[in-house]
Design a protein around this motif. Structure first.
Motif: not given
Length: 620
Positions: A415, A437, A440, A483, A492
């Motif tokens: 993330e 990513l 979210k 994460t 997430i």
């Protein structure tokens, strides 16, 4: 002018390794990847399998209906009640390559272990190895250390029943930080029970027994309430299948050869998939798309052949050179069986035939509904692949079959830019890729597969993994969710697991999805630094490093420098596998955690909440 090489290449340069040295130098040739036990196909489970296979072969030959197994974190004990190894050959059978009883096809008609290597590999790769055979009131014991014989006891009288006992402890210098996970062992032993109806396996006080073979296997693996029609179970000479269709996405198969779980399939599974399509088309007299017939199928197939040819020593994929019973090719053998017995079954069971037709027509409608958006999404993904900023790829992939390192290929899903940056700078560019990513991801619970193509992030992730048409082309053996260990990071994780379980459950079922464990604390003094993953480890580090060490609490992956991060994703990486238990029903699991049942979840949280005072008392 070329530089002269001064190294003397002579007779002294040629080395001949003995069997033990060769196995210890190249263990991957014999047991696949090493690992620490966090993956179902790690080497320590192959060692267990090699020993149990011998006991299973005795049972198949009609000797011994019970196998007793005891496994702790670091030790394995297996006792069967077969004929026992001939006493004069006890040492040779576990320490001389190409020595065994399975070369005589009359003694072991349809065995898995035909190469005389398995038990020797276990011996060579164990700190401690003991073999004991009992035959007609006489017993013989031998003990080894890393394959070297250190106790060759004389034969003694014994009142025990005939059979063989083997105990071993894997070498912790080869299998670093290893421990056996009960979840993987339980699945392994259930498979043995399902494939050997009537055999009793006693494992750590628990009984494993099946009366109905592959029918029981699919009852064990599936939620029968979610199946579109009752399980079909067909059995013939040297072949058995069981199948149904469910409401999940993808195809789910369990394939076996002579009791060996061929996790990568092979010619028998390819023939089965082809035969189901052909039989269904002929039965309904309609040329359905093969993908529509197989969509949501859940099936198991087991065949027995003489002298099976596998594509590797670990026997996870059946090769193409196998001859089925009566000299037929594997393809024609499976095709003929499915065509006759499945066609007969559908004619005799019109309710099942009607339910199967409805499932196929539903899959056809769903495929046509998303055809347009799927084409646009795939075109977009192809353009993104030319310059995909989300993916920092690695050089070796799981599909590179000639590269032994492919078992360690990993995709980290991270993330944000800071975490992605730390992993990207410290990763092994040969084997480790990073997918970043943007915030979210979408909660896709209850949505159809159309969302995978409509949502750009999901679509790019699907293409990065190469799983649109199933997991055969999966590019990375391990998918690691990396994460932060905070509330947002946990959320997430849940969202990503929802995506995989909803649309690609076979990734989880086949042991490809993991959670990356990263340290919560760094404790150090001027001489030493320790990284701690739990508060208990932090307390131990403080005691070890003396008064007033410097303690750093890591709140996010981005806080850890690339130099430090390299130590957490290298050889000592800590991964927590995502494992689906037997009783786990995906639909109910996702509905509870990701559905709109807020009061139910809220009640659970309130009832199980631990306040700061309780935690402080636990730590103290």
């Amino acid at each position: 002018m070329a530089e002269t090489n001064n190294v003397n290449y002579s007779e002294d340069s040629i080395k001949s390794l003995d069997w033990r040295e060769h196995i210890r130098l190249r263990p991957g040739m014999y047991i696949g990847k090493l690992g620490d036990g966090s993956a179902y196909d790690d080497g320590i489970y192959v060692l267990v399998k090699e020993i149990i296979d011998n006991s299973i072969d005795e049972h198949v030959m009609g000797y011994g209906k019970t196998i007793d197994i005891k496994i702790t974190e670091h030790r394995v004990e297996v006792r069967d009640y077969g004929r026992g190894i001939p006493l004069g050959k006890v040492v040779d059978c576990v320490s001389k390559i190409n020595t065994g009883g399975k070369y005589d096809s009359g003694a072991f008609q349809k065995s898995v272990g035909l190469n005389g290597v398995g038990t020797k590999a276990v011996n060579a790769l164990s700190n401690y190895f003991k073999v004991q055979s009992v035959r007609e009131g006489v017993t013989k014991i031998a003990e080894f250390e890393k394959g070297i014989l250190n106790n060759d006891a004389a034969e003694q009288p014994s009142k025990e029943r005939n059979g063989t006992f083997i105990a071993f402890e894997p070498d912790n210098t080869i299998f670093k930080n290893y421990h056996f996970r009960p979840e993987y062992l339980q699945e392994q032993l259930w498979n043995y029970a399902f494939l050997n109806a009537g055999l009793t396996i006693n494992y750590n006080g628990q009984k494993y027994f099946s009366q109905n073979g592959l029918l029981d296997l699919l009852r064990h693996k599936t939620d029968e309430e979610s199946l579109r029609y009752p399980l079909i179970h067909l059995k013939g000479n040297d072949i058995e299948i069981s199948m149904s269709h469910s409401n999940q996405y993808g195809e789910e198969y369990y394939s076996f050869v002579n009791g060996q779980y061929t996790t990568q399939g092979g010619t028998h599974l390819a023939a089965f998939r082809e035969a189901v399509v052909k039989t269904v088309r002929e039965f309904y007299k309609k040329e359905f798309d093969a993908a529509d017939i197989r969509a949501s199928i859940v099936a198991a197939i087991s065949v027995r052949v003489q002298e099976p040819v596998f594509e590797s020593q670990t026997k996870t994929k059946l090769g193409s050179l196998n001859v089925a019973p009566e000299g037929a090719s594997m393809r024609s053998f499976v095709n003929d069986f499915v065509k006759k017995y499945l066609d007969d079954f559908l004619h005799k069971n019109p309710t099942t035939a009607d339910a199967l037709l409805k499932r196929i027509l539903q899959s056809e409608r769903e495929r046509k509904e998303i055809a347009g958006i799927k084409k646009l999404a795939n075109d977009r993904a192809k353009k993104a692949n030319m310059h995909n900023r989300k993916l920092r790829d690695c050089r070796v992939h799981r599909t590179d079959e000639k590269n032994d390192a492919r078992h360690n290929t990993t995709l980290f899903i991270t993330e944000g830019d800071s975490a992605s940056g730390s992993i990207t700078k410290s990763r092994d560019v040969q084997l480790q890729a990073v997918f970043s990513l943007r915030g979210k991801p979408l909660n896709c619970f209850g949505l159809t597969k159309k969302i995978v193509y409509e949502n750009e992030e999901f679509n790019l992730l699907q293409h990065a993994l190469n799983i649109e048409d199933g997991i055969e082309g999966l590019r990375y053996n391990r998918i690691v969710i990396a994460t932060d260990a905070d509330v947002d990071g946990m959320h997430i994780r849940l969202l990503l697991l929802t995506f995989f379980l909803q649309f690609f459950p076979e990734l989880v079922r086949n042991g490809h999805v993991y959670i990356l464990e990263t340290p919560l604390f760094r404790v150090r003094n001027k001489k030493e630094t320790q990284y701690c993953y739990t508060d208990t480890e932090r307390q131990k580090a403080i005691k070890k490093l003396g008064p007033k060490p410097e303690i750093t609490r890591f709140k996010g992956l981005g806080e850890i420098s690339p130099e430090e991060f390299a130590g957490f994703i290298g050889e000592d990486i800590r991964l927590e596998p995502v494992i689906l238990q037997k009783e786990t029903q995906i639909a109910k699991l996702l509905n509870y955690f990701m559905g709109k049942n807020t009061p139910e979840r809220q009640r659970f949280i309130i009832e199980n909440l631990k306040v700061e005072k309780d935690l402080a008392e636990q730590i103290a």
